[in-house]
Design a protein around this motif. Sequence first.
Motif, PDB file in Angstrom:
ATOM      1  N   ASN A   1      -0.977  -1.106 -13.947  1.00  0.00           N
ATOM      2  CA  ASN A   1      -0.038  -0.082 -14.136  1.00  0.00           C
ATOM      3  C   ASN A   1      -0.885   1.211 -13.403  1.00  0.00           C
ATOM      4  OD1 ASN A   1       1.697  -2.009 -14.768  1.00  0.00           O
ATOM      5  ND2 ASN A   1       1.045  -0.886 -17.510  1.00  0.00           N
ATOM      6  N   ALA A   2      -2.705   1.627 -13.688  1.00  0.00           N
ATOM      7  CA  ALA A   2      -3.254   2.339 -14.280  1.00  0.00           C
ATOM      8  C   ALA A   2      -3.319   2.778 -12.060  1.00  0.00           C
ATOM      9  CB  ALA A   2      -4.516   2.705 -14.363  1.00  0.00           C
ATOM     10  N   ASN A   3      -3.695   1.742 -11.274  1.00  0.00           N
ATOM     11  CA  ASN A   3      -3.846   1.852  -9.693  1.00  0.00           C
ATOM     12  C   ASN A   3      -2.863   2.375  -8.939  1.00  0.00           C
ATOM     13  OD1 ASN A   3      -6.409   0.812 -10.150  1.00  0.00           O
ATOM     14  ND2 ASN A   3      -6.271  -1.324  -9.768  1.00  0.00           N
ATOM     15  N   GLY A   4      -1.366   1.450  -9.844  1.00  0.00           N
ATOM     16  CA  GLY A   4      -0.250   1.812  -9.124  1.00  0.00           C
ATOM     17  C   GLY A   4       0.184   3.497  -9.473  1.00  0.00           C
TER      18      GLY A   4
ATOM     19  N   TYR B   1       4.790   0.952 -15.416  1.00  0.00           N
ATOM     20  CA  TYR B   1       5.474   1.067 -13.666  1.00  0.00           C
ATOM     21  C   TYR B   1       5.081  -0.287 -13.134  1.00  0.00           C
ATOM     22  CZ  TYR B   1       7.410   4.752 -16.923  1.00  0.00           C
ATOM     23  OH  TYR B   1       8.127   5.648 -17.327  1.00  0.00           O
ATOM     24  N   GLY B   2       3.914  -1.206 -13.652  1.00  0.00           N
ATOM     25  CA  GLY B   2       3.155  -1.726 -12.236  1.00  0.00           C
ATOM     26  C   GLY B   2       2.074  -1.115 -11.220  1.00  0.00           C
ATOM     27  N   GLY B   3       2.144  -2.460 -10.751  1.00  0.00           N
ATOM     28  CA  GLY B   3       1.286  -2.024  -9.219  1.00  0.00           C
ATOM     29  C   GLY B   3       1.452  -1.483  -7.604  1.00  0.00           C
ATOM     30  N   VAL B   4       3.081  -2.026  -8.123  1.00  0.00           N
ATOM     31  CA  VAL B   4       4.011  -2.469  -6.662  1.00  0.00           C
ATOM     32  C   VAL B   4       4.319  -0.393  -6.199  1.00  0.00           C
ATOM     33  CG1 VAL B   4       5.409  -2.947  -5.112  1.00  0.00           C
ATOM     34  CG2 VAL B   4       4.129  -4.408  -7.020  1.00  0.00           C
ATOM     35  N   VAL B   5       4.019  -0.236  -5.141  1.00  0.00           N
ATOM     36  CA  VAL B   5       3.851   1.121  -4.436  1.00  0.00           C
ATOM     37  C   VAL B   5       4.017   0.694  -3.011  1.00  0.00           C
ATOM     38  CG1 VAL B   5       3.645   2.726  -3.726  1.00  0.00           C
ATOM     39  CG2 VAL B   5       2.656   2.256  -5.696  1.00  0.00           C
TER      40      VAL B   5
ATOM     41  N   ALA C   1      -0.966  -3.115  -5.852  1.00  0.00           N
ATOM     42  CA  ALA C   1      -2.444  -2.903  -6.068  1.00  0.00           C
ATOM     43  C   ALA C   1      -3.192  -4.030  -7.284  1.00  0.00           C
ATOM     44  CB  ALA C   1      -2.508  -1.713  -6.811  1.00  0.00           C
ATOM     45  N   GLY C   2      -3.985  -4.408  -7.074  1.00  0.00           N
ATOM     46  CA  GLY C   2      -4.594  -5.230  -7.733  1.00  0.00           C
ATOM     47  C   GLY C   2      -5.156  -4.556  -8.981  1.00  0.00           C
ATOM     48  N   ILE C   3      -6.730  -5.467  -9.122  1.00  0.00           N
ATOM     49  CA  ILE C   3      -7.262  -4.719 -10.642  1.00  0.00           C
ATOM     50  C   ILE C   3      -8.425  -4.167 -10.130  1.00  0.00           C
ATOM     51  CG2 ILE C   3      -6.507  -6.376 -11.899  1.00  0.00           C
ATOM     52  CD1 ILE C   3      -8.854  -8.010 -12.266  1.00  0.00           C
ATOM     53  N   GLU C   4      -8.914  -3.590  -8.544  1.00  0.00           N
ATOM     54  CA  GLU C   4     -10.226  -3.127  -8.267  1.00  0.00           C
ATOM     55  C   GLU C   4     -10.189  -1.843  -8.847  1.00  0.00           C
ATOM     56  OE1 GLU C   4      -8.115  -5.689  -4.743  1.00  0.00           O
ATOM     57  OE2 GLU C   4      -7.255  -4.317  -6.282  1.00  0.00           O
ATOM     58  N   ASP C   5     -11.223  -1.313  -8.641  1.00  0.00           N
ATOM     59  CA  ASP C   5     -11.345   0.031  -8.766  1.00  0.00           C
ATOM     60  C   ASP C   5     -10.738   0.725  -8.018  1.00  0.00           C
ATOM     61  OD1 ASP C   5     -13.328   1.894 -10.311  1.00  0.00           O
ATOM     62  OD2 ASP C   5     -13.255   3.100  -8.190  1.00  0.00           O
ATOM     63  N   THR C   6     -10.061   1.775  -9.125  1.00  0.00           N
ATOM     64  CA  THR C   6      -8.878   2.703  -9.105  1.00  0.00           C
ATOM     65  C   THR C   6      -9.413   3.552  -7.731  1.00  0.00           C
ATOM     66  OG1 THR C   6      -8.215   2.764 -11.106  1.00  0.00           O
ATOM     67  CG2 THR C   6      -6.738   4.774  -9.796  1.00  0.00           C
TER      68      THR C   6
END
Length: 381
Positions: free
Chosen positions: A254-257, A294-298, A357-362
Amino acid sequence: MHGGATADRGDGPVAEPIVQSATFSAASEEEFAQIALERRGGRFYTRYGNPNHEKVAAVIADLEAAETAMVFASGMATATTTALALLSSGDHVVAQRSTYAGTASLVLNVLPRLGITCTQVDQTDPRAFADAFRPQTRLVLLETPSNPLLEVTDLRAVSALARSAGALTLADNTFASPVNSRPLELGVDLVWHSSTKYLGGHSDLSAGALAGSAELLDRIWDTALVTGAVLGPFDAWLLLRGIRTLPLRVRQHNANGAALATALEAHPAVRAVHYPGLPSHPQHAVAATQMSGYGGVVSLELAGGYAAERFISGLRLARRAASLALVVHPVAMWAGTLEPGQISSAGVSPGLVRLAAGIEDTQDLVEDALRSLDALHEGTP
């Protein structure tokens, strides 16, 4: 974290064991007959169920606030088996225009050969569903956010309309995950997942899941035995392992997306960004009422004729591959599943790119995407 946990708190295993056996014995003829007739059981024959199936299905049911759940060999095995179980020749289906290519192929290319018709609608307009209903409508296929345009369906409104028309609703909750959205609580009848994605979380298994009432899953169970789309015990174990960290992972997705969507929207090389968490998203207000994240897909569309492949090739962290936590060019990926006209009618343009987006550093993810966009905008290789 503790869903489906064994009641025994003594000296049992902390990690769920893998039960690799394909078949199970019984102590008597009576017991054998009983386990053979048990729906969604786990100790007769693995096509009928397995202890690993039982465990992970119980956890998925908890996650989706469902009465019960089933697991399958893939997401498409889940959707196809469910459709075959609930539909007959002469029935009618209402489906979204923006949806996963496999689902679109099911309703456009497979079900019509069985005498089942389908009407596709603009899922952003609940009245479009109502206008599409016929006396023969038996099933409404939903997916929100949709793949790959991230369009949002008003689940409360559409479920109520379907119920009044006597139709069942089946929602694909893959992109949202049950951490961000629980469609059953909004009135949907059945929820399915490509568990290969967020539920599994590690790109090392293929699985599907279906959750809902015991009455509906009992109807689907009989067909599942015939289709035989069985999840292997080891994959069921991997799926359970992945689900144990789902809330932690989705929090970072969510944060990365959100960070990627915000940064991409401001870049001059980008014409449009599709992400329901953005205030500029046309269905943001609806999304906010039925999603907690809202998830990680953009998805983004490049401006000025920039080539999607050049942008993808310029990324250093995201790898070009199917599934999530990666980057894809939907037009190229879907060419083997749908006809060109079917792809364009779904709103998928040649310039569309889907980032997961995975769980990498934002900051690393944002800098990587902006670096590639800068190179496009400045005309550098």
